[in-house]
Structures are given as structure tokens and as C-alpha cells.
Write an enzyme that holds these catalytic residues in place. Structure first.
Site, short mmCIF file in Angstrom:
data_model
loop_
_atom_site.label_atom_id
_atom_site.label_comp_id
_atom_site.label_asym_id
_atom_site.label_seq_id
_atom_site.Cartn_x
_atom_site.Cartn_y
_atom_site.Cartn_z
N CYS A 33 14.53 -3.60 52.51
CA CYS A 33 15.52 -2.54 52.32
C CYS A 33 15.55 -1.59 53.51
O CYS A 33 14.62 -0.79 53.70
CB CYS A 33 15.17 -1.79 51.03
SG CYS A 33 16.02 -0.23 50.79
N CYS A 36 15.37 2.12 52.71
CA CYS A 36 14.02 2.54 52.30
C CYS A 36 13.21 3.02 53.51
O CYS A 36 12.40 3.93 53.39
CB CYS A 36 13.29 1.38 51.62
SG CYS A 36 14.03 0.89 50.05
#
Length: 111
Positions: A33, A36
Site C-alpha cells: 500500500c 500507507c
């Protein structure tokens, strides 16, 4: 109290989060991700800033499907703020530092 973010798993969740004596910020993330990666420094910053009244943990979603399902994490990055069994804050997607601190201040300064 430690200022470090603690990495937890499904097996640790009850002890580290639900039975914690102070509020716990749970950061759900994934290695694949990109957003993230943007949130991680903010989570670390929150752990340092609120170390006297907040426990901060992170949980990678892929190896921990039980907790992810139970707390309906549908996208990452995601944040849940727990006080015992109660979820006080639930967000998904990237949020800025100001928004994160505002959310935390709302709950941590009222206790």
C-alpha cells in the site's frame, strides 16, 4: 511508557488493545500500500506526542484477517481508536497530520 509503535497480530489483539488500560490507536496497513507509506511517519509522530496517554499499535492486514474482518477494515491505511471494547474513531484512507492530531486531541483531552 514506550514511545514506539508496537507491531501486533490477531493473536495479540485482545491483550494489546481490548484489555489495555489506556486508549489504543490501531493502524492497519499493508506492505503493498503506497498511501500507507505516507501515513507511517504520522503514526510514529502520534506515538511520540501522546506517549503519556495513548498506546499505538500497527497491524498488517494480510496476515491478520480475523481482526480486519471483525472491525470491518475495508481499505488501508485505516485507523481505529479503541477505549476498551469501544471504537471511538474509525477512518480509512490517508488523513493529514492536522486531522489525525485533531481527532486524537478530541478524545484524549476529554478524558
Amino acid at each position: 511508557m514506550s514511545k514506539a509503535v508496537i507491531t501486533i497480530t490477531d493473536a495479540d489483539f485482545e491483550t494489546e488493545v481490548l484489555k489495555a488500560e489506556q486508549p489504543v490507536l490501531v493502524y492497519f496497513w499493508a506492505s503493498w500500500c503506497g498511501p500507507c507509506q505516507l501515513m507511517s511517519p504520522l503514526i510514529n509522530s502520534a506515538a511520540t506526542k501522546y506517549s503519556d496517554r495513548l498506546k499505538v499499535v500497527k497491524m498488517e492486514i494480510d496476515p491478520n484477517p480475523l481482526t480486519v474482518k471483525q472491525y470491518q477494515v475495508e481499505g488501508v491505511p485505516a485507523i481505529r481508536l479503541f477505549l476498551g471494547q469501544e471504537v471511538l474513531i474509525s477512518t480509512e484512507g490517508v488523513i493529514g497530520k492536522d486531522k489525525l492530531l485533531e481527532l486524537l486531541d478530541t478524545y484524549l483531552n476529554s478524558n
